[in-house]
Design a protein around this motif. Structure first.
Motif, PDB file in Angstrom:
ATOM      1  N   PHE A   1       0.835  -1.194   0.000  1.00 50.45           N
ATOM      2  CA  PHE A   1       0.000   0.000   0.000  1.00 50.45           C
ATOM      3  C   PHE A   1       0.876   1.253   0.000  1.00 50.45           C
ATOM      4  CE2 PHE A   1      -2.547  -3.358   1.792  1.00 50.45           C
ATOM      5  CZ  PHE A   1      -3.826  -3.129   1.311  1.00 50.45           C
TER       6      PHE A   1
ATOM      7  N   LEU B   1      -6.318  10.676  -1.483  1.00 51.45           N
ATOM      8  CA  LEU B   1      -6.798   9.314  -1.230  1.00 51.45           C
ATOM      9  C   LEU B   1      -7.927   9.271  -0.218  1.00 51.45           C
ATOM     10  CD1 LEU B   1      -3.353   7.480  -0.907  1.00 51.45           C
ATOM     11  CD2 LEU B   1      -4.687   7.911  -2.970  1.00 51.45           C
TER      12      LEU B   1
ATOM     13  N   VAL C   1      -3.789   3.139  -0.239  1.00 47.65           N
ATOM     14  CA  VAL C   1      -4.315   2.442  -1.411  1.00 47.65           C
ATOM     15  C   VAL C   1      -3.292   1.426  -1.901  1.00 47.65           C
ATOM     16  CG1 VAL C   1      -5.783   4.338  -2.153  1.00 47.65           C
ATOM     17  CG2 VAL C   1      -3.421   4.205  -2.990  1.00 47.65           C
TER      18      VAL C   1
END
Length: 241
Positions: free
Chosen positions: A2, A232, A237
């Motif tokens: 991530f 985000l 993410v």
């Protein structure tokens, strides 16, 4: 794996993941930017998606701290979240004058890369700060060129060492500044990444209205991924692999 950047934390004492006193524990609140209690939003989203065995890449502007002693409060808070964390510098990381000292200060499970690389989940992760691009508004040839050229050299140094040591592994680059903009459609950062066949470039630095003009997705032979915290919605993410 991530990614999330620009956490802009500013704890002024050791704090837990929860029960943070917004009035007493925060040195520089981000409310003025509409980021009310954003650390709670980051924490909740992080706990929702990141497991202990995951890696989280954080390219810059982690802490507002001017000194490493205070940045440690922010590092410790991040360290309490799940996963292995790999950090690289941003333009507001004023505490990061010495790579060696930053690394000595970081808790376990956290790494600092700057003009070098590490390995994560079978990938090369190389990083440096980046800089403003020649021709961008505000570019000053007399002061910016030297820094820009140095950052290009630092990126090339990191990738050269990584490819020499691990020629078979795919490469991900962490920059803080974007390597291209709508006004500057190519740069030496892009050239170096193409030369070393970088798969994905993560970057941050852009906030608010500047998100609208960010170049993301497949571009110039690699994948560009903007991971600024507010872009985000404060949620780490997956990295494009």
């Amino acid at each position: 794996m991530f990614a999330i950047s620009d956490l802009h934390l500013s704890f002024n004492k050791p704090v837990g993941l929860t029960n943070i006193d917004h009035e007493k524990d925060i040195e520089k609140p981000m409310d003025v930017f509409g980021w009310d209690h954003h650390y709670d939003r980051v924490r909740d989203a992080w706990l929702e998606v990141v497991a202990e065995g995951d890696t989280v890449l954080i390219p810059g502007d982690i802490s507002w701290a001017l000194r490493l002693e205070q940045a440690r409060y922010d590092f410790d808070w991040i360290n309490a979240l799940p996963g292995r964390k790999i950090l690289s510098p941003g333009n507001h990381c004023y505490y990061a004058q010495s790579k060696k000292k930053v690394r000595q200060t970081l808790p376990e499970q956290m790494e600092w890369i700057d003009a070098d690389y590490t390995l994560a989940e079978g990938y090369i992760i190389a990083g440096t700060r980046g800089w403003n691009l020649p021709g961008e508004p505000g570019w000053d040839e007399s002061s910016d060129r030297r820094i820009y050229d140095r950052q290009i050299g630092r990126l090339e140094m990191a990738l050269s060492a990584a490819v020499k040591d691990h020629p078979e592994k795919e490469r991900i680059v962490m920059l803080h500044y974007p390597p291209v903009t709508p006004k500057i459609p190519d740069s030496d950062f892009m050239r170096v990444m193409r030369d070393y066949q970088v798969k994905t470039c993560l970057y941050g630095h852009l906030h608010g209205r500047s998100h609208r003009d960010a170049l993301v997705g497949e571009y110039g032979g690699l994948h560009l991924q903007l991971v600024s915290c507010d872009y985000l919605d404060f949620k780490p993410v997956p990295v494009h692999l």
